[in-house]
Design a protein around this motif. Structure first.
Motif, mmCIF file in Angstrom:
data_model
loop_
_atom_site.group_PDB
_atom_site.id
_atom_site.type_symbol
_atom_site.label_atom_id
_atom_site.label_comp_id
_atom_site.label_asym_id
_atom_site.label_seq_id
_atom_site.Cartn_x
_atom_site.Cartn_y
_atom_site.Cartn_z
ATOM 1 N N HIS A 143 37.535 37.979 45.214
ATOM 2 C CA HIS A 143 37.540 39.041 44.203
ATOM 3 C C HIS A 143 36.178 39.224 43.536
ATOM 4 O O HIS A 143 35.946 40.242 42.889
ATOM 5 C CB HIS A 143 38.618 38.775 43.155
ATOM 6 N N SER A 170 45.376 33.404 35.881
ATOM 7 C CA SER A 170 46.511 34.139 36.462
ATOM 8 C C SER A 170 47.762 33.275 36.436
ATOM 9 O O SER A 170 47.706 32.057 36.632
ATOM 10 C CB SER A 170 46.210 34.498 37.926
ATOM 11 N N LEU A 213 48.842 47.101 49.371
ATOM 12 C CA LEU A 213 48.603 46.225 48.222
ATOM 13 C C LEU A 213 47.666 45.070 48.573
ATOM 14 O O LEU A 213 47.253 44.313 47.697
ATOM 15 C CB LEU A 213 49.937 45.665 47.692
ATOM 16 N N ARG A 238 39.832 47.217 51.123
ATOM 17 C CA ARG A 238 39.185 47.445 49.815
ATOM 18 C C ARG A 238 37.666 47.497 49.870
ATOM 19 O O ARG A 238 37.038 47.989 48.936
ATOM 20 C CB ARG A 238 39.622 46.360 48.825
ATOM 21 N N CYS A 274 44.372 42.310 41.821
ATOM 22 C CA CYS A 274 44.869 42.018 40.474
ATOM 23 C C CYS A 274 43.740 41.637 39.513
ATOM 24 O O CYS A 274 43.536 42.311 38.488
ATOM 25 C CB CYS A 274 45.941 40.943 40.537
ATOM 26 N N TYR A 275 42.974 40.599 39.837
ATOM 27 C CA TYR A 275 41.847 40.239 38.959
ATOM 28 C C TYR A 275 40.836 41.389 38.878
ATOM 29 O O TYR A 275 40.304 41.672 37.791
ATOM 30 C CB TYR A 275 41.116 39.008 39.490
ATOM 31 N N HIS A 310 35.238 33.159 45.342
ATOM 32 C CA HIS A 310 36.519 33.866 45.453
ATOM 33 C C HIS A 310 36.277 35.289 45.954
ATOM 34 O O HIS A 310 35.323 35.951 45.538
ATOM 35 C CB HIS A 310 37.227 33.885 44.096
ATOM 36 N N TYR A 327 39.674 27.610 40.198
ATOM 37 C CA TYR A 327 39.683 27.505 41.660
ATOM 38 C C TYR A 327 38.787 28.596 42.227
ATOM 39 O O TYR A 327 38.390 29.514 41.502
ATOM 40 C CB TYR A 327 41.113 27.591 42.229
ATOM 41 N N GLY A 340 50.844 35.143 41.243
ATOM 42 C CA GLY A 340 49.659 35.686 41.906
ATOM 43 C C GLY A 340 49.469 35.119 43.304
ATOM 44 O O GLY A 340 48.830 35.731 44.157
HETATM 45 C C1 LIG Z 1 46.989 32.849 41.525
HETATM 46 C C2 LIG Z 1 46.487 33.341 42.861
HETATM 47 O O1 LIG Z 1 46.501 32.616 43.843
HETATM 48 N N1 LIG Z 1 46.034 34.577 42.904
HETATM 49 C C3 LIG Z 1 45.548 35.201 44.095
HETATM 50 C C4 LIG Z 1 45.146 36.581 43.768
HETATM 51 C C5 LIG Z 1 46.302 37.530 43.885
HETATM 52 C C6 LIG Z 1 46.264 38.292 45.148
HETATM 53 O O2 LIG Z 1 47.172 38.231 45.928
HETATM 54 O O3 LIG Z 1 45.144 38.954 45.378
HETATM 55 P P1 LIG Z 1 44.952 40.485 45.650
HETATM 56 O O4 LIG Z 1 45.080 41.124 44.329
HETATM 57 O O5 LIG Z 1 43.576 40.597 46.211
HETATM 58 O O6 LIG Z 1 45.897 40.974 46.666
HETATM 59 C C7 LIG Z 1 44.291 34.546 44.654
HETATM 60 O O7 LIG Z 1 43.521 33.939 43.940
HETATM 61 O O8 LIG Z 1 44.039 34.752 45.860
#
Ligand SMILES: CC(=O)N[C@@H](CCC(=O)OP(=O)(O)O)C(=O)O
Ligand SMILES: NC(=O)C1=CN([C@@H]2O[C@H](COP(=O)(O)OP(=O)(O)OC[C@H]3O[C@@H](n4cnc5c(N)ncnc54)[C@H](OP(=O)(O)O)[C@@H]3O)[C@@H](O)[C@H]2O)C=CC1
Length: 341
Positions: free
Chosen positions: A227, A197, A118, A123, A170-171, A225, A220, A201
């Protein structure tokens, strides 16, 4: 004929698949435990936390009373426990932080298990991305070469074929589910993704910025980021991605603005999104927009879009539960696709 099959192939044809969950005391680990526990084709081999975890020996239901129907105990991931997993399980879920998953995924993969990670540790196919976005050198290029991106609606065939599945973030799941059907209509202009989110998260461990008194809607990771490159890599197009932390527990809403190629029509977009017509999970609405509350605690992704033919601008919103379609239920989809159950 059976003599020609190796151990892994023999396990694959067994009807009920046994799955070990590592990081089971965390938010995604506990969530996927409840999903696997409820699935008649799957059984839980065991739940694990780190060797020195404060939660080792505790019942999952003591941490999460909502899971009082499950009697599982959290075991420390010792060397003996790892060997037991190899002997007894068909697959392992890693609901652990990226650098922990990096090591554990490679180890279990090399022992012949199917790995459903997960985290973000597998990735990117491009090994050069890891130091910048994850702060470590990726030391297992041979395992990375086998990894498939676990975006279930798009990569089912590859998920069947490999034992190393890097479940999508997730994002990125919210964003890619909305954008991938539109790929033929994208121009050089970057899609702009603004996403909010819920606080889960960020995981279960205590952190100042996720304290009740600190949380207030704010962007943030702006222009930085991890993602952003994940979405860009798996879309095949750069994007602008701005995440926000919202003052709610679960769910993601990504609102995406994108200019489509001149001449694109509403009918083209309808047709593009018809790729999800046979999906029980992704629902697409025209001129109606999704709400986070409608998807939390479900595996669903709700999309809603509106198009202005004069300017060529499309706005599409995508709602998922970050712990479900953004992690655990997508992990379950990958497990079921992989094992054919
Ligand atoms: C609100 C918050 O902090 N969200 C996390 C994203 C969730 C997460 O763990 O990311 P993966 O889906 O890549 O595993 C972040 O921004 O890093
Ligand atoms: N939260 C979310 O919405 C999403 C999270 N993810 C990803 O899923 C992974 C897990 O996230 P999340 O559930 O939020 O994290 P949590 O912080 O809530 O849980 C982490 C879990 O890992 C365990 N753990 C830590 N170190 C080890 C170790 N060395 N060996 C075994 N277990 C260990 C922790 O227990 P202990 O420390 O007691 O050992 C805990 O059970 C992360 O990679 C995250 O990026 C992906 C998509 C969405």
């Amino acid at each position: 004929m059976l003599k020609t099959l190796d151990n892994y192939q023999l396990r694959k044809i067994k009807l009920m698949k046994s799955i070990a969950i590592i990081g089971a005391s965390g938010y995604t680990g506990a969530q996927i435990t409840s999903l696997i526990n409820a699935d008649s084709n799957l059984s839980v081999q065991g739940l694990y936390v780190s060797e020195n975890s404060l939660d080792k020996g505790r019942k999952l239901a003591d941490l999460y009373p909502t899971y009082s129907h499950m009697a599982y105990t959290l075991s420390p991931l010792t060397d003996e426990a790892k060997q037991q997993i190899v002997d007894q399980a068909d697959g392992v879920v890693l609901a652990t932080e990226h650098s922990v998953s990096l090591e554990l995924a490679a180890w279990f993969y090399k022992q012949g298990l199917a790995v459903f990670d997960l985290s973000g540790a597998y990735r990117f196919a491009d090994i050069a991305q890891y130091p910048k976005w994850y702060g470590f050198e990726h030391t297992y290029p041979e395992v990375l070469a086998e990894a498939v991106y676990g975006l279930a609606e798009w990569n089912a065939e590859q998920i069947k074929q490999t034992r190393m599945i890097a479940v999508a973030g997730c994002y990125p799941t919210a964003s890619l589910t909305a954008l991938k059907p539109l790929k033929p209509f994208l121009t050089e202009m970057y899609p702009v993704i603004n996403a909010v989110s819920g606080v889960t998260g960020a995981g279960r461990k205590a952190q100042l910025h996720t304290n009740f008194c600190e949380v207030s809607l704010t962007p943030y990771g702006v222009l930085g980021h991890r993602h952003q490159p994940e979405i860009a890599t798996h879309l095949g197009q750069e994007v602008i991605f701005t995440p926000h932390l919202g003052n709610f527990k679960r769910g993601i809403l990504a609102t995406i603005t994108v200019q489509l190629k001149p001449g694109t029509t509403e009918a083209d977009i309808e047709k593009a999104y018809s790729v999800y017509d046979s999906s029980p999970i992704v629902t697409v609405k025209h001129n109606m927009f999704p709400k986070v509350d409608d998807v939390v605690h479900t595996p669903n992704c709700h999309l809603g879009w509106k198009f202005d033919a004069n300017s060529g601008y499309l706005v599409v919103a995508s709602a998922i539960d970050n712990l479900m379609k953004g992690a655990a239920s997508q992990g379950l989809q990958c497990i079921k696709i992989h094992f054919g159950v």
